[in-house]
Design an enzyme around this catalytic site. Structure first.
Site, PDB file in Angstrom:
ATOM      1  CG  HIS A 140      -0.280   0.082   2.538  1.00  0.00           C
ATOM      2  ND1 HIS A 140       0.653  -0.829   2.969  1.00  0.00           N
ATOM      3  CD2 HIS A 140      -0.373   1.009   3.532  1.00  0.00           C
ATOM      4  CE1 HIS A 140       1.067  -0.494   4.184  1.00  0.00           C
ATOM      5  NE2 HIS A 140       0.476   0.622   4.539  1.00  0.00           N
ATOM      6  CG  HIS A 180       0.624   4.139   5.438  1.00  0.00           C
ATOM      7  ND1 HIS A 180      -0.096   3.278   6.233  1.00  0.00           N
ATOM      8  CD2 HIS A 180       0.247   5.395   5.821  1.00  0.00           C
ATOM      9  CE1 HIS A 180      -0.870   3.981   7.052  1.00  0.00           C
ATOM     10  NE2 HIS A 180      -0.684   5.269   6.810  1.00  0.00           N
ATOM     11  CG  ASP A 183       5.191   2.890   7.128  1.00  0.00           C
ATOM     12  OD1 ASP A 183       4.246   3.372   6.485  1.00  0.00           O
ATOM     13  OD2 ASP A 183       5.054   1.927   7.909  1.00  0.00           O
ATOM     14  CG  HIS A 184       4.568  -0.023   3.948  1.00  0.00           C
ATOM     15  ND1 HIS A 184       4.587  -1.368   4.226  1.00  0.00           N
ATOM     16  CD2 HIS A 184       4.096   0.595   5.068  1.00  0.00           C
ATOM     17  CE1 HIS A 184       4.126  -1.565   5.452  1.00  0.00           C
ATOM     18  NE2 HIS A 184       3.825  -0.389   5.983  1.00  0.00           N
ATOM     19  CG  HIS A 216      -3.543  -0.473   6.380  1.00  0.00           C
ATOM     20  ND1 HIS A 216      -3.255  -0.543   7.726  1.00  0.00           N
ATOM     21  CD2 HIS A 216      -2.585   0.330   5.839  1.00  0.00           C
ATOM     22  CE1 HIS A 216      -2.184   0.183   7.987  1.00  0.00           C
ATOM     23  NE2 HIS A 216      -1.762   0.736   6.870  1.00  0.00           N
ATOM     24  CG  ASP A 261       1.180  -1.689   7.379  1.00  0.00           C
ATOM     25  OD1 ASP A 261       2.055  -2.558   7.529  1.00  0.00           O
ATOM     26  OD2 ASP A 261       1.391  -0.473   7.535  1.00  0.00           O
ATOM     27  CG  HIS A 273       4.771  -2.882   9.995  1.00  0.00           C
ATOM     28  ND1 HIS A 273       3.917  -2.265  10.878  1.00  0.00           N
ATOM     29  CD2 HIS A 273       4.936  -1.992   8.991  1.00  0.00           C
ATOM     30  CE1 HIS A 273       3.575  -1.071  10.411  1.00  0.00           C
ATOM     31  NE2 HIS A 273       4.195  -0.888   9.255  1.00  0.00           N
TER      32      HIS A 273
HETATM   33 ZN    ZN Z   1       0.273   1.267   6.555  1.00  0.00          ZN
HETATM   34 ZN    ZN Z   2       3.347   0.493   7.862  1.00  0.00          ZN
END
Ligand code: ZN
Ligand code: ZN
Length: 309
Positions: free
Chosen positions: A95, A97, A99-100, A185, A208, A276
């Site tokens: 996805h 986000h 951080d990914h 998510h 996530d 994670h």
């Molecule tokens: Zn996420």
């Molecule tokens: Zn994440």
């Protein structure tokens, strides 16, 4: 193969006991190498923990590298793991986000500078094409100077081919099949987990997600389940504006250690790897106790960057 795998798994468990200890030496891994190997490149979250890079996992099948998410630090972790730095066979994004995906520009551009010549396919949710276009636009001056200047990088070698996907089989080539699983998510309209099937192993990466029935269905009996987790016992409102919603956020967007224990008991993976890790101060033992409290009695390890399974 079965006993070699058992030895490999037990080594993985032994090494995971060392807090941020050295990764298993490559020589030791190759002595028992199955055709398919999982390398945890980043087990972290947005929190910039030097010992846990942003989310990224490599699955290597007879030397072919597939990447799942590209969190911050991914290129340096690839190098540290002795994996290719000139691009994967394919990249899969769970996805969008940050951080990914913070390492996405790094992977695209650095692999090019490290002599990538051809596009690699990138699979992910709607919005991925737009993100890719904007990143390339943001680096247009860099790309122009590296191409036209004295660096003489291969023209257009930085390109990737984006595939915006839905749940189902998204990649199938030469004995490697990747299936996207729609997970929930929070407010994200599209977020995916992935199942990877090779000639010798099956692996599911949750991405996530809050507890997901689709994931349970797709993962039953899998060899390796890599699942995100937060500590249920440490969950509390945070002392910041909006911080009272933190527990609600976690419950709608993520999976607690206790919930994961419940899921894993139904899924019955041969190995569960916690990834994670939203620790909120919880130790490895506390997270494992949460998983056990959820009812899971099978093999489980806490994922650490650069471990190989
Ligand atoms: Zn996420
Ligand atoms: Zn994440």
């Amino acid at each position: 193969m079965q006993s070699a795998l058992a030895i490999l798994l037990s080594l993985g468990i032994a090494f995971s006991g060392l807090p941020h200890g050295p990764p298993r030496p490559a020589a030791m891994a190759s002595a028992f190498s199955p055709a398919t190997e999982v390398i945890l490149l980043g087990t972290g979250t947005p929190y910039p923990d030097p010992a846990a890079s942003g989310p990224a996992t490599a699955v290597v099948v007879n030397g072919r590298m597939f990447l799942f998410d590209v969190g911050a630090g991914v290129m340096r972790r690839l190098k540290a793991a002795n994996l290719p730095i000139n691009g994967p066979e394919a990249l899969f994004i769970t996805h969008l986000h940050s951080d990914h995906t913070l390492g996405y520009a790094d992977l695209i551009l650095t692999s090019w500078v490290m002599r990538r010549r051809a596009p690699f396919p990138v699979f992910g949710p709607p919005g991925l094409q737009r993100m890719t276009n904007y990143l390339l636009a943001a680096y247009a001056e860099d790309i122009r100077i590296r191409t036209d200047g004295l660096e003489h990088e291969v023209a257009s070698g930085y390109r990737v081919s984006v595939h915006q996907i839905r749940a189902g089989i998204v990649y199938e080539k030469d004995g490697v099949r990747v299936t996207a699983i729609a997970v929930q998510h929070g407010a994200w309209k599209e977020s995916f987990g992935y199942r990877i099937d090779t000639t010798d192993r099956s692996i599911v990466i949750s991405g996530d997600t809050r507890p997901s029935e689709a994931l349970v269905k797709a993962a039953r009996g899998v060899d390796i389940l890599i699942h995100e987790v937060y500590s249920a016992s440490r969950l509390a409102p945070e002392d910041r504006p909006g911080g009272k919603d933190w527990p609600r956020y976690c419950r709608e967007y993520h999976t607690s250690d206790v919930e994961l224990g419940h899921l894993a008991e139904r899924i019955q993976p041969k190995l569960l790897i916690l990834d994670h890790l939203i620790r909120m101060g919880a130790s490895d033992d506390e997270l494992l106790a949460g998983v056990r409290a959820g009812g899971y009695s099978g093999r489980v390890v806490i994922g650490k960057d650069l471990e190989r399974y």
